[in-house]
Design an enzyme around this catalytic site. Structure first.
Site, PDB file in Angstrom:
ATOM      1  N   GLU A   1       8.104   1.073   7.210  1.00 47.37           N
ATOM      2  CA  GLU A   1       8.144   2.119   6.179  1.00 47.37           C
ATOM      3  C   GLU A   1       8.084   3.517   6.796  1.00 47.37           C
ATOM      4  OE1 GLU A   1       6.229  -0.165   2.373  1.00 47.37           O
ATOM      5  OE2 GLU A   1       4.810   0.731   3.783  1.00 47.37           O
TER       6      GLU A   1
ATOM      7  N   ASP B   1       4.510  -8.733  -0.970  1.00 49.61           N
ATOM      8  CA  ASP B   1       3.710  -7.502  -0.993  1.00 49.61           C
ATOM      9  C   ASP B   1       2.732  -7.541  -2.159  1.00 49.61           C
ATOM     10  OD1 ASP B   1       2.670  -5.026  -0.549  1.00 49.61           O
ATOM     11  OD2 ASP B   1       4.523  -3.910  -0.843  1.00 49.61           O
TER      12      ASP B   1
ATOM     13  N   GLU C   1      -2.306  -2.850  -7.342  1.00 49.36           N
ATOM     14  CA  GLU C   1      -0.988  -2.222  -7.291  1.00 49.36           C
ATOM     15  C   GLU C   1       0.034  -2.954  -8.160  1.00 49.36           C
ATOM     16  OE1 GLU C   1       2.322  -0.920  -3.908  1.00 49.36           O
ATOM     17  OE2 GLU C   1       0.438  -1.859  -3.310  1.00 49.36           O
TER      18      GLU C   1
END
Length: 494
Positions: A265, A344, A372
């Site tokens: 990332e 994820d 999340e």
């Protein structure tokens, strides 16, 4: 324990201390953690010392005790309760266990020894010093600002950090990384001229046996001191990291180590120099080794700019492809930190194959307490059942070790869900995920429903609500199946 500014201390309100505060207490031993224990007992007795209480409690250090560095033995007979430990941390954990048991801590029962199954039980805070234009102050944060940073510098409110340390120790957590794994320019300076700010935070966490860790940039030699390379095999780079580690330990002698996100990332890493991730991790491990420190090297490595239509790449198998062939090449003080699933932190996904593919490497399993993808702490979603399912999974089949056992070499890590919100986690029921993580890190095979009952009993004491039994019954009904419920209305094809 009352917190300045009206902050709710979550579990362990004052009323939870009634049982120990109303009894005679003897403490034998010395050291900073024993001083913390004495302060806890003095606070409890200041609240409840005038109440009648049968029996007494003793906390004793015994170097010959077979409890390890953090374990303790609990003996209960005839109204006398004794906690014995080989080290001060064990006495402190024993104190919180007595509080957790309530009245049962003073009833006759067979002697029991409690030791943590995992030596590293760690929270990663995704906190930024400055308010980042995209990520805010806390990346994926749903509980207000950072506990540690405000207005570009370390917070001056050390009382709240100390109370946070108390909450974490009460559920078994012993390590905290205080900044984001995505290390920006300001955060990179924590490794240099701002290390004193980290030392102030470490001073408060230390009082409850919690070691401080720091996320660092792999490119720190370039960013901070203008070296023309961060190549892990370059001698000048190796010297730079040794000097940096020496400086950190001069300020924080019990510093835990570094957390590194590399080549993922957009973060810099060893791939830029044609080196492997073992080369990168070992560079930093070697710098930490003389001080007893550990590098947590994150295995969530993938190309975030890949075209999803390109079927020759597969994000879900990227970590396996990068790391499986490196087994046995990492230093003894390097821990590979692996997300529990290959995607994820989804509401349901398979267990990461990386966890079972590295028998000669220390592996830490990473969970996400902040929700999340499970409701952003706006939805109720108790994650202990999911974590328990992961920790009990056997990657090599029924004859193999569980994920919880495979994590024994590196530990269990969670992305923190705590922030500066008055109730710590934004949604008050999200506190359970923080509590449950600590308890599962101590005992990976613990029953999630038992942990839920513990948290409810320790949080919603009779003095906090007019009808405690009705409230507790309702909370159990909502929380026990909330993970399955959330999955049903958000991932019907999963």
């Amino acid at each position: 324990m009352t917190v300045p500014g009206g902050i709710d201390p979550a579990w362990l309100p004052d009323e939870a201390l009634r049982g120990i505060g109303s009894r005679r207490v003897l403490i034998e031993g010395g050291g900073p953690l024993v001083d913390t224990l004495r302060a806890e007992v003095a606070y409890a007795q200041g609240k409840f010392g005038t109440l009648p209480g049968d029996g007494d409690v003793a906390f004793r250090l015994d170097g010959a005790a077979d409890t390890g560095p953090e374990g303790f033995t609990l003996a209960r007979s005839g109204g006398h309760t004794t906690v014995t430990a080989a080290a001060p941390a064990g006495l402190l954990y024993g104190f919180f266990h007595v509080v957790r048991l309530g009245a049962a801590a003073f009833a006759d029962a067979p002697e029991q020894t409690h030791r943590p199954a995992l030596s590293r039980r760690m929270l990663n805070h995704w906190d930024n010093i400055d308010v980042h234009p995209v990520m805010g102050q806390v990346e994926r944060g749903y509980a207000g600002g950072s506990l540690f940073w405000e207005d570009g510098r370390a917070r001056g409110d050390l009382d709240r950090i100390r109370t946070y340390a108390r909450l974490l120790a009460a559920c078994g957590i012993n390590a905290v990384c205080v900044n984001n794994v995505n290390v920006h320019e300001t955060e990179a300076r924590l490794l240099g001229d701002r290390i004193g700010e980290v030392a102030a935070i470490a001073g408060e966490l230390r009082k409850y046996g919690i070691r401080t860790h720091l996320s660092v940039s792999f490119a720190a030699p370039v960013v901070l001191d203008g070296l023309d390379t961060a190549d892990p095999l370059d001698d000048s780079v190796r010297d730079w990291w040794r000097t940096a580690a020496d400086r950190v330990y001069a300020h924080i002698p019990d510093f835990g180590g570094f957390v590194v996100k590399a080549d993922s990332e957009g973060q810099p890493g060893p791939f830029a120099y044609g080196r492997s991730h073992a080369d990168g991790a070992n560079l930093i491990a070697d710098a930490l080794a003389p001080h007893g420190g550990t590098v947590h090297w994150r295995a969530f490595v993938y190309n975030h700019t890949q075209d999803w239509r390109d079927r020759t790449t597969d994000r879900a198998r990227a970590a396996y492809d990068h790391f499986a062939t490196l087994d046995g090449q990492f230093r003894d003080n390097a821990v590979l930190q692996v997300k529990h699933g290959p995607m994820d932190f989804q509401v349901r996904e398979p267990v990461s194959p990386v966890i079972g593919a590295l028998p000669r490497t220390r592996v830490a399993v990473e969970l996400q307490a902040t929700q999340e993808y499970t409701g952003q702490q706006r939805h109720v979603c108790a994650l202990a059942p999911m974590w328990s399912e992961v920790l009990g999974f056997r990657p090599e089949g029924e004859d193999g070790a569980t994920v919880g056992r495979l994590a024994g070499g590196g530990g269990l890590v969670a992305v923190s869900n705590a922030g500066a919100d008055p109730c710590w986690t934004g949604h008050p029921l999200a506190q359970f995920n923080l509590y449950a993580f600590g308890r599962l890190a101590w005992q990976p095979d613990a029953d999630p429903e038992q942990l839920l009952d513990e948290w409810i009993e320790l949080t919603f004491t009779p003095e906090r609500t007019a009808d405690p039994e009705r409230l507790r019954s309702g909370l159990r009904a909502v929380l026990r199946r909330s993970w399955a419920t959330y999955e049903k209305y958000t991932a019907p094809l999963g």
